[in-house]
Design an enzyme around this catalytic site. Structure first.
Site, PDB file in Angstrom:
ATOM      1  N   THR A 114       0.908  -1.242   0.036  1.00  0.00           N
ATOM      2  CA  THR A 114       0.002  -0.115   0.041  1.00  0.00           C
ATOM      3  C   THR A 114       0.950   1.280   0.192  1.00  0.00           C
ATOM      4  O   THR A 114       0.948   2.019  -0.939  1.00  0.00           O
ATOM      5  CB  THR A 114      -1.048   0.085   0.968  1.00  0.00           C
ATOM      6  OG1 THR A 114      -1.812  -1.105   1.107  1.00  0.00           O
ATOM      7  CG2 THR A 114      -1.804   1.254   1.121  1.00  0.00           C
ATOM      8  N   TRP A 156       0.557  -9.971   2.798  1.00  0.00           N
ATOM      9  CA  TRP A 156       0.213  -9.262   1.412  1.00  0.00           C
ATOM     10  C   TRP A 156       0.892  -9.802   0.163  1.00  0.00           C
ATOM     11  O   TRP A 156       0.195  -9.862  -0.947  1.00  0.00           O
ATOM     12  CB  TRP A 156       0.295  -7.724   1.775  1.00  0.00           C
ATOM     13  CG  TRP A 156      -0.828  -6.734   2.566  1.00  0.00           C
ATOM     14  CD1 TRP A 156      -1.651  -6.110   2.016  1.00  0.00           C
ATOM     15  CD2 TRP A 156      -0.825  -7.096   3.771  1.00  0.00           C
ATOM     16  NE1 TRP A 156      -2.478  -5.607   2.975  1.00  0.00           N
ATOM     17  CE2 TRP A 156      -2.006  -6.021   4.093  1.00  0.00           C
ATOM     18  CE3 TRP A 156      -0.453  -7.852   5.019  1.00  0.00           C
ATOM     19  CZ2 TRP A 156      -2.798  -5.893   5.331  1.00  0.00           C
ATOM     20  CZ3 TRP A 156      -1.093  -7.535   6.145  1.00  0.00           C
ATOM     21  CH2 TRP A 156      -2.116  -6.454   6.333  1.00  0.00           C
ATOM     22  N   ASN A 207      -3.985 -11.417   2.059  1.00  0.00           N
ATOM     23  CA  ASN A 207      -4.978 -10.269   2.233  1.00  0.00           C
ATOM     24  C   ASN A 207      -5.713  -9.795   0.773  1.00  0.00           C
ATOM     25  O   ASN A 207      -5.054  -9.852  -0.140  1.00  0.00           O
ATOM     26  CB  ASN A 207      -4.096  -9.249   2.599  1.00  0.00           C
ATOM     27  CG  ASN A 207      -4.994  -7.947   2.971  1.00  0.00           C
ATOM     28  OD1 ASN A 207      -5.544  -7.829   3.705  1.00  0.00           O
ATOM     29  ND2 ASN A 207      -4.552  -6.876   2.122  1.00  0.00           N
ATOM     30  N   GLU A 208      -6.835  -9.952   1.023  1.00  0.00           N
ATOM     31  CA  GLU A 208      -7.827  -9.423  -0.067  1.00  0.00           C
ATOM     32  C   GLU A 208      -7.652 -10.021  -1.659  1.00  0.00           C
ATOM     33  O   GLU A 208      -7.727  -9.322  -2.504  1.00  0.00           O
ATOM     34  CB  GLU A 208      -7.660  -8.032  -0.221  1.00  0.00           C
ATOM     35  CG  GLU A 208      -8.238  -7.161   1.200  1.00  0.00           C
ATOM     36  CD  GLU A 208      -7.784  -5.479   1.153  1.00  0.00           C
ATOM     37  OE1 GLU A 208      -7.222  -5.029   0.361  1.00  0.00           O
ATOM     38  OE2 GLU A 208      -8.183  -4.842   2.233  1.00  0.00           O
ATOM     39  N   GLU A 292     -10.724  -5.942   8.804  1.00  0.00           N
ATOM     40  CA  GLU A 292      -9.929  -4.734   8.251  1.00  0.00           C
ATOM     41  C   GLU A 292     -11.184  -3.767   8.081  1.00  0.00           C
ATOM     42  O   GLU A 292     -12.232  -4.101   7.443  1.00  0.00           O
ATOM     43  CB  GLU A 292      -9.329  -4.778   7.128  1.00  0.00           C
ATOM     44  CG  GLU A 292      -8.371  -3.342   6.899  1.00  0.00           C
ATOM     45  CD  GLU A 292      -7.428  -3.500   5.708  1.00  0.00           C
ATOM     46  OE1 GLU A 292      -6.744  -4.391   5.630  1.00  0.00           O
ATOM     47  OE2 GLU A 292      -7.609  -2.837   4.797  1.00  0.00           O
TER      48      GLU A 292
END
Length: 819
Positions: A114, A156, A207-208, A292
């Site tokens: 990010t 991530w 993650n995601e 989150e």
């Protein structure tokens, strides 16, 4: 009489007072960082709440925050004492600040996740280093302050060797996350946790990135086989509840997943007023979490967080709220630079700022603990109406204690709530704490306002609009009193030879954006320590930027004219870069405004500029004798006004003129995942660096000047245009290191917003990118954080018009003359 004590002329005061009244009546005077306390009318809504300890609800799993995804905690470890410990206390110490009950830490993968990249503990297969990065340090500090805090690991990305040879890999020869390698990698990470004496309570997958059912089943089996069966698996850490439906249909998958976690169930970057799950998720009989949420400004996002912590349970029966991120300890040129519970962007000065989000969080965490139980019959909406606010009640599992958390964020008038206590809960004294979210005065946050003694088990509380309240039988709460020093620039010259040990394996103040830069013993026959890029292959990326090459940044975004220089050694064929005037980065590293001096091992060199879409423009280029491998060479990029000069090994090789970027940080970069080295970073001021002035700032709109309304020193005072008057102290400004200051306050973009039309005012200087400006060649002032220019809306000539930021056009209403 000193100018600072001189009063504005009476006529001017009256004109401005009349203007203020006019704006107020017209509804214009509504925006700004200073919001007047709401004036409540008589209570119009009355809510009866029965807090009955014999009733039931789901078990509370705590309120936490995430360090990771990525680089948002990077600068915290480099803070000096006592400020570093103060910040840690405000985050983790019970009865002091946010008092977090869980901490999610990133399992680094050498890739941007990010606002930065966090290093892998295993860059190459089989080579383990459990001291990489700063997440272990942060988890240790959290445990030191709160031994009961729950730890949660999540990846991530992953290093480039993962899954390359996995038979299930749909792209043979390429990295693949859902592989046996990744399971082994995560199990190995538990070994590092053990070295740091850290028990891991929860672990996630990717993650995601949705989920792979077979992988989760195999992962759960591997955890059990390796002795980590007590760690609960959270999945899918994504944006929907589809996993819950699949778990209901697949008993093996259901057995592999202990907690169903969804991201942003209240919506993303919004008010977070509705927070639904699904019947399928609730029917599983397992904990369901907002694993989150947040992504909100550390201060102005408090209202949204207040809604979400309550409404996650009321709407969706979610029993944990995890704020992203834990702290905004990152450079202000990055996209999510103000998100978190507090902001700490200047380790060199020790300055930091606590946000209202800290105290909103404390209203739950300081009055509850994981293992408490929600009371469904004592949780809901005030008056049955979402707009009036929400409340949740929880009771202790082993005592008669209870706490009720109430938010009236959207209410417009005073209300009353009558509590009736039953079911074995204490009917003794209750303690009332309150935070006024409409106030900008920290003295109004997390205040112990009163104690009430129930009469026959009942009491009534008046609730003002725009507040968070906690009513509790517990004691031990508190509000930390530590204060931060004032912000200050990082002055040039600045140098780092990488020989002095830093607080982490990264050099002090360096923040990696891709790859993993670590201090190691120098190559090429040089003694001492050097900076080496450690990831030998492209990792499994999380972000989708066009340029995924490794780079790391350092410094102060207000630097203007300076030379960025460093030695470099090529261990492998490729190219190395020195970066200068690094300012705004695109979201998720999808671009960077910066200048690059690039040299390859074959001898080609170039001066380039990159933009927020990773478009590279070659400004100058040429060749020098090939440096080859394993020898040291010196790169120097001098930026003096619009003139850029490149020197290699002490010889000037090119000069070019470019007006694109006028200030910014420095950095080091590669063009691919090679393990090149750097040494002897030196940042030296040019002839224009550090210059300052004091005086008027005339607008390009004839006869108008930059002006502080009322010559005020108050936070939130409007910055306006006014007819130029050289005797008026309201028009005296000081330019210092990229900041425009008046009466000791900085020209500030309200709320650190980046949208065209956002108003500007003056505010306590905090080093934020929303208070930093660069002078463009056309006379415009561009905001470092927003990339937009200071603008007189519609080229108004009306005295008192408040200024805004707007897309840069170079028009007269955006031009300002600095003496």
């Amino acid at each position: 009489m000193p100018d600072s004590l001189r009063l504005p002329r009476p006529g001017r005061v009256l004109r401005r007072a009349a203007l203020a009244v006019s704006l107020l009546l017209s509804g214009v005077l509504t925006a700004g960082q200073v919001i007047a306390p709401a004036v409540a009318s008589a209570a119009t809504v009355s809510t009866s709440i029965t807090v009955d300890g014999s009733r039931s609800g789901r078990v509370f799993d705590g309120v936490g925050a995430a360090s990771g995804g990525g680089g948002n905690s990077r600068l915290l470890i480099d803070y000096p004492e006592p400020q570093r410990s103060q910040l840690l206390d405000y985050l983790f110490k019970p009865g002091y600040g946010a008092s977090l009950q869980s901490l999610k830490i990133e399992i680094g993968g050498d890739t941007n996740s990010t606002d930065g990249a966090e290093p892998s503990y295993q860059h190459t297969k089989g080579t383990v280093d459990c001291n990489q990065g700063y997440e272990w340090w942060l988890a240790e500090q959290a445990k030191l302050r709160n031994p009961n805090i729950k730890l949660y690991g999540l990846a991530w990305g992953a290093p480039g060797w993962i899954g390359v040879n996995d038979p299930a890999n749909p792209s043979p020869g390429q990295p693949y996350f859902w592989s046996q390698d990744m399971i082994d990698y995560l199990v190995g990470w538990f070994g590092c946790a053990a070295q740091h004496h850290l028990p891991i309570d929860y672990i996630g997958g990717w993650n995601e990135r949705e989920y792979n059912a077979t992988w989760y089943k195999d992962f759960k089996a591997a955890l059990v086989a390796s002795g980590h069966g007590g760690t609960k698996v959270v999945a899918a850490d994504s944006y929907d509840w589809n996993l819950a439906s699949d778990m209901a249909a697949d008993p093996q998958l259901n057995a592999a997943i202990d907690v169903v976690g969804m991201h942003y169930p209240c919506g993303y970057l919004g008010a977070m007023s509705t927070c639904n799950s699904t019947p399928a998720a609730q029917a599983l009989g397992k904990p369901i979490w907002a694993s989150e949420s947040g992504s909100q400004d550390y201060d102005t996002g408090a209202q949204a967080v207040a809604r979400a912590i309550n409404r996650d349970y009321i709407d969706g029966k979610m029993t944990s709220y995890m704020n992203w991120p834990v702290i905004a300890a990152l450079y202000q040129n990055l996209f999510f630079s103000t998100d978190g519970l507090s902001m700490a962007t200047q380790p060199w000065s020790g300055s930091y700022s606590l946000g209202r989000t800290t105290w909103v969080t404390a209203h739950t965490t300081q009055f509850t603990q994981p293992g408490w139980q929600y009371l469904d019959q004592a949780s809901g909406y005030l008056g049955g109406n979402r707009a009036d606010g929400s409340y949740v009640s929880l009771r202790s599992p082993n005592t008669s204690d209870y706490s009720t958390v109430i938010e009236t964020v959207d209410a417009t008038a005073a209300q009353s709530a009558t509590f009736t206590v039953a079911g074995g809960l204490s009917t003794g004294q209750v303690h009332v704490w309150a935070t006024n979210l409409n106030s900008t005065n920290p003295a109004d946050y997390f205040v112990h306002t009163q104690d009430l003694t129930p009469v026959r088990g009942s009491y009534t509380l008046t609730l003002q609009p725009g507040y968070v309240y906690t009513v509790s039988t517990t004691t031990g709460q508190g509000k930390g009193t530590a204060t931060a020093p004032a912000p200050a620039p990082l002055n040039l010259p600045y140098a780092d030879g990488f020989d002095t040990p830093a607080a982490s394996t990264s050099p002090k103040y360096f923040s990696d954006m891709n790859g993993a830069f670590q201090t190691v013993g120098c190559g090429g026959g040089r003694t001492g320590s050097c900076l080496r890029q450690m990831a030998p292959a492209a990792p499994i990326h999380w972000t989708d930027e066009a340029n995924k090459a490794p780079y790391t940044i350092v410094g102060d975004s207000t630097w203007v004219d300076y030379t960025a220089a460093a030695d470099t050694l090529f261990e492998q064929p490729g190219a190395a870069e020195v970066l200068g005037r690094v300012n705004q980065q695109g979201r998720n590293d999808n671009g960077l405004n910066a200048y690059h001096l690039r040299l390859s091992d074959t001898g080609t060199w170039s001066i380039l500029k990159s933009d927020l879409n990773w478009n590279f423009t070659t400004l100058a280029s040429g060749t020098v004798p090939a440096p080859g491998l394993n020898s040291w060479h010196h790169l120097a990029l001098t930026m003096q006004g619009p003139t850029l000069t490149a020197a290699i090994d002490g010889t000037t090789v090119g000069t070019v003129t470019d007006y694109s970027f006028t200030s910014g940080m420095a950095g080091l970069a590669l063009t691919g995942y090679q393990t090149q080295q750097f040494d002897n970073l030196a940042l030296t001021p040019g002839t224009g660096s550090g210059t300052s002035f004091t005086g008027q700032v005339p607008s390009g709109v004839t006869g108008k000047c930059l002006d502080d309304s009322g010559n005020s020193a108050a936070d939130g005072s409007k910055v306006i245009i006014w007819t130029c008057d050289p005797t008026d102290p309201a028009q005296t400004w000081t330019w210092n290191n990229g900041q425009l200051q008046h009466n000791g306050k900085c020209l500030d973009v309200i709320g650190a917003a980046t949208a065209s039309g956002t108003l500007v005012d003056q505010w306590t200087c905090n080093g934020g990118g929303n208070q930093q400006w660069t002078v463009q060649s056309d006379g415009t002032l561009k905001g470092v954080q927003s990339g937009l220019c200071l603008d007189d809306p519609a080229a108004s000539t009306t005295d008192g018009t408040q200024l805004i930021i707007w897309t840069c056009t170079g028009a007269a209403n955006q031009r300002w003359t600095l003496p």
